[in-house]
Design an enzyme around this catalytic site. Structure first.
Site, PDB file in Angstrom:
ATOM      1  N   CYS A  31      41.085  89.257  -6.605  1.00 53.52           N
ATOM      2  CA  CYS A  31      39.931  88.378  -6.722  1.00 53.52           C
ATOM      3  C   CYS A  31      40.422  87.000  -7.143  1.00 53.52           C
ATOM      4  O   CYS A  31      41.039  86.849  -8.189  1.00 53.52           O
ATOM      5  CB  CYS A  31      38.935  88.910  -7.738  1.00 53.52           C
ATOM      6  SG  CYS A  31      37.587  87.728  -8.003  1.00 53.52           S
ATOM      7  N   HIS A  87      35.006  90.165 -14.079  1.00 58.04           N
ATOM      8  CA  HIS A  87      34.888  90.443 -12.656  1.00 58.04           C
ATOM      9  C   HIS A  87      33.767  91.435 -12.336  1.00 58.04           C
ATOM     10  O   HIS A  87      33.061  91.307 -11.340  1.00 58.04           O
ATOM     11  CB  HIS A  87      36.223  90.981 -12.127  1.00 58.04           C
ATOM     12  CG  HIS A  87      36.189  91.358 -10.690  1.00 58.04           C
ATOM     13  ND1 HIS A  87      36.447  90.443  -9.694  1.00 58.04           N
ATOM     14  CD2 HIS A  87      35.893  92.529 -10.071  1.00 58.04           C
ATOM     15  CE1 HIS A  87      36.312  91.049  -8.520  1.00 58.04           C
ATOM     16  NE2 HIS A  87      35.986  92.317  -8.717  1.00 58.04           N
ATOM     17  N   ASN A 128      24.087  83.264  -4.297  1.00 54.94           N
ATOM     18  CA  ASN A 128      23.830  84.459  -3.487  1.00 54.94           C
ATOM     19  C   ASN A 128      24.232  85.662  -4.310  1.00 54.94           C
ATOM     20  O   ASN A 128      25.272  85.655  -4.939  1.00 54.94           O
ATOM     21  CB  ASN A 128      24.690  84.444  -2.220  1.00 54.94           C
ATOM     22  CG  ASN A 128      24.370  83.273  -1.320  1.00 54.94           C
ATOM     23  OD1 ASN A 128      23.201  82.938  -1.135  1.00 54.94           O
ATOM     24  ND2 ASN A 128      25.387  82.630  -0.774  1.00 54.94           N
ATOM     25  N   HIS A 139      32.573  88.757  -7.592  1.00 58.91           N
ATOM     26  CA  HIS A 139      32.738  88.167  -8.923  1.00 58.91           C
ATOM     27  C   HIS A 139      31.580  87.172  -9.153  1.00 58.91           C
ATOM     28  O   HIS A 139      31.333  86.329  -8.293  1.00 58.91           O
ATOM     29  CB  HIS A 139      34.091  87.447  -8.985  1.00 58.91           C
ATOM     30  CG  HIS A 139      34.472  87.015 -10.358  1.00 58.91           C
ATOM     31  ND1 HIS A 139      35.622  87.459 -10.982  1.00 58.91           N
ATOM     32  CD2 HIS A 139      33.853  86.202 -11.242  1.00 58.91           C
ATOM     33  CE1 HIS A 139      35.684  86.918 -12.195  1.00 58.91           C
ATOM     34  NE2 HIS A 139      34.618  86.150 -12.367  1.00 58.91           N
ATOM     35  N   HIS A 141      29.310  84.350  -9.358  1.00 58.74           N
ATOM     36  CA  HIS A 141      29.517  82.923  -9.082  1.00 58.74           C
ATOM     37  C   HIS A 141      28.300  82.341  -8.404  1.00 58.74           C
ATOM     38  O   HIS A 141      27.512  83.047  -7.789  1.00 58.74           O
ATOM     39  CB  HIS A 141      30.736  82.728  -8.169  1.00 58.74           C
ATOM     40  CG  HIS A 141      30.527  83.225  -6.768  1.00 58.74           C
ATOM     41  ND1 HIS A 141      30.638  84.552  -6.431  1.00 58.74           N
ATOM     42  CD2 HIS A 141      30.180  82.573  -5.629  1.00 58.74           C
ATOM     43  CE1 HIS A 141      30.383  84.700  -5.131  1.00 58.74           C
ATOM     44  NE2 HIS A 141      30.096  83.515  -4.629  1.00 58.74           N
ATOM     45  N   GLN A 143      27.220  78.390  -6.298  1.00 60.45           N
ATOM     46  CA  GLN A 143      27.907  77.365  -5.511  1.00 60.45           C
ATOM     47  C   GLN A 143      27.197  76.028  -5.572  1.00 60.45           C
ATOM     48  O   GLN A 143      25.995  75.946  -5.844  1.00 60.45           O
ATOM     49  CB  GLN A 143      28.002  77.798  -4.040  1.00 60.45           C
ATOM     50  CG  GLN A 143      28.846  79.045  -3.838  1.00 60.45           C
ATOM     51  CD  GLN A 143      29.226  79.222  -2.375  1.00 60.45           C
ATOM     52  OE1 GLN A 143      29.763  78.323  -1.735  1.00 60.45           O
ATOM     53  NE2 GLN A 143      28.939  80.394  -1.835  1.00 60.45           N
TER      54      GLN A 143
HETATM   55  N1  UDP Z   1      36.461  81.054  -1.903  1.00 59.83           N
HETATM   56  C1  UDP Z   1      37.241  80.166  -2.658  1.00 59.83           C
HETATM   57  N2  UDP Z   1      38.527  80.522  -2.976  1.00 59.83           N
HETATM   58  C2  UDP Z   1      39.091  81.701  -2.554  1.00 59.83           C
HETATM   59  C3  UDP Z   1      38.285  82.566  -1.804  1.00 59.83           C
HETATM   60  C4  UDP Z   1      36.979  82.220  -1.484  1.00 59.83           C
HETATM   61  O1  UDP Z   1      36.773  79.109  -3.037  1.00 59.83           O
HETATM   62  O2  UDP Z   1      40.236  81.950  -2.857  1.00 59.83           O
HETATM   63  C5  UDP Z   1      35.065  80.683  -1.605  1.00 59.83           C
HETATM   64  C6  UDP Z   1      34.601  80.987  -0.192  1.00 59.83           C
HETATM   65  O3  UDP Z   1      34.903  79.929   0.675  1.00 59.83           O
HETATM   66  C7  UDP Z   1      33.093  81.182  -0.343  1.00 59.83           C
HETATM   67  C8  UDP Z   1      32.921  81.483  -1.833  1.00 59.83           C
HETATM   68  O4  UDP Z   1      34.221  81.462  -2.418  1.00 59.83           O
HETATM   69  O5  UDP Z   1      32.395  80.020  -0.022  1.00 59.83           O
HETATM   70  C9  UDP Z   1      32.241  82.806  -2.070  1.00 59.83           C
HETATM   71  O6  UDP Z   1      30.910  82.598  -1.761  1.00 59.83           O
HETATM   72  P1  UDP Z   1      29.808  83.627  -1.275  1.00 59.83           P
HETATM   73  O7  UDP Z   1      30.418  84.913  -0.901  1.00 59.83           O
HETATM   74  O8  UDP Z   1      28.737  83.634  -2.290  1.00 59.83           O
HETATM   75  O9  UDP Z   1      29.148  82.962  -0.024  1.00 59.83           O
HETATM   76  P2  UDP Z   1      29.756  82.259   1.232  1.00 59.83           P
HETATM   77  O10 UDP Z   1      30.008  80.854   0.818  1.00 59.83           O
HETATM   78  O11 UDP Z   1      30.991  83.034   1.602  1.00 59.83           O
HETATM   79  O12 UDP Z   1      28.682  82.363   2.248  1.00 59.83           O
END
Ligand code: UDP
Ligand code: ZN
Ligand code: FE
Length: 320
Positions: A31, A87, A128, A139, A141, A143
């Site tokens: 992760c 986590h 989300n 984990h 989070h 955005q």
């Molecule tokens: N991500 C990141 N670093 C990593 C792996 C993933 O910043 O090493 C980001 C990835 O681009 C994603 C976010 O972590 O945007 C996880 O977000 P989520 O699954 O909620 O939604 P997504 O943005 O994938 O639709």
């Protein structure tokens, strides 16, 4: 290549970001947000990281459109708010209120930074929750997208609120609030914040969270309002978790005014869409919803509010 294109038929903005396909999809063995991972280090309890697979970036190449096809340079910043080092924590509502307030304050600080960049016009904060709706990393989070354009759903709200203000000299959202408080759809009524299932909910367990004070931007909130917001979000998200017997996937988005211009007629709020129907089945946005923008509800907002109020009573009081 990454750019923001506009649908000339609807006004919607679409971020074309093909490199996002590279992001890890629900990895089981590592992760990137855990303490000690390459981008995180140790000794933190809330962390804002640049998104490694950003939809917008400061290095975006120039873009050009024409009179029919509007194209905007995908300039901006995409960030991940890692809300806790833990986590395996299920959700934000499992954290003490004081910790949630810390997350919110980190977001506000980042928004102040974003506001100092004149090329950023919109600060989109969202969360989300749930593999069922496609989170790529579990984990805890949320955005942030710092954008050069105002997303279309926000623009529509701004237009309607501006028209109402012009025609009646009042805030549309303040009027909605007054109608929802003490109604059959009310969920939480605090000193500074209220939460309710709106009369016009589109999703099976939809909750809107409003400050009673007429403010437009997250940065206008004072300390006491931030503290109570943390407590109210904690309760609402806990109610969603307990509503139908298993943790409900949800989407949450902050609706606030753009960073530029005068939007005193607008009123910020959070919208949270709990995606399970009362029987625990996922509600999809299918053809009527996605294809025509016509939402159908298999429950009533009043009944959803009643279920959420019942779920609230099984939420532990604050652990902080
Ligand atoms: N991500 C990141 N670093 C990593 C792996 C993933 O910043 O090493 C980001 C990835 O681009 C994603 C976010 O972590 O945007 C996880 O977000 P989520 O699954 O909620 O939604 P997504 O943005 O994938 O639709
Ligand atoms: Zn208002
Ligand atoms: Fe809204």
């Amino acid at each position: 290549m990454s750019e923001i294109r506009r649908d000339p038929t609807t006004g919607d903005w679409i971020v074309v970001a093909p490199r996002r396909l590279q992001r890890p999809w629900q990895p089981q063995d590592f992760c990137p947000f855990d303490p000690g991972a390459p981008e995180t280090g140790y000794g933190w309890d809330v962390l804002i990281l640049p998104n490694k697979y950003p939809v917008v970036s400061e290095e975006a190449p120039p873009a050009s459109g024409d009179g029919l096809y509007e194209v905007v340079r995908a300039y901006g910043r995409a960030l991940v708010v890692v809300e806790t080092p833990q986590h395996d924590l299920d959700d934000l509502s499992d954290l003490p209120t004081e910790h949630i307030a810390k997350v919110l304050r980190a977001v506000v600080d980042e928004m102040r930074r974003a506001a100092s960049d004149p090329a950023i016009v919109y600060f989109l904060f969202f969360r989300n929750k749930g593999k069922e709706i496609g989170v790529s990393l579990t984990h805890p989070h949320s955005q942030i997208y710092e954008l050069p354009v105002v997303p279309e759903r926000i623009s529509r709200e701004l237009e309607r609120a501006a028209a109402y203000w012009r025609e009646r000299g009042r805030c549309l959202h303040c009027d909605v609030l007054r109608r929802e408080v003490s109604s059959a759809r009310s969920l939480v009524e605090g000193r500074h914040w209220v939460a309710f299932v709106p009369h016009y909910a589109r999703w099976p367990h939809e909750v809107h969270v409003y400050p009673l004070r007429h403010v437009q931007l997250l940065t206008q909130l004072d300390d006491e309002e931030i503290e109570e917001l943390a407590a109210v979000l904690r309760r609402v998200l806990c109610a969603l978790k307990n509503a139908v017997g298993r943790p409900m996937p949800y989407m949450m988005a902050l609706h606030q005014a753009p960073l530029r211009g005068d939007h005193r007629y607008y009123h910020l709020h959070f919208e949270i869409y709990g995606m399970y129907r009362p029987d625990g089945k996922l509600k999809y946005a299918a053809s009527a919803e996605t294809g025509a923008g016509l939402y159908t509800l298999d429950t009533t907002p009043e009944e959803a509010a009643e279920r959420l109020r019942r779920a609230l009573s099984s939420c532990r009081p604050d652990t902080s």
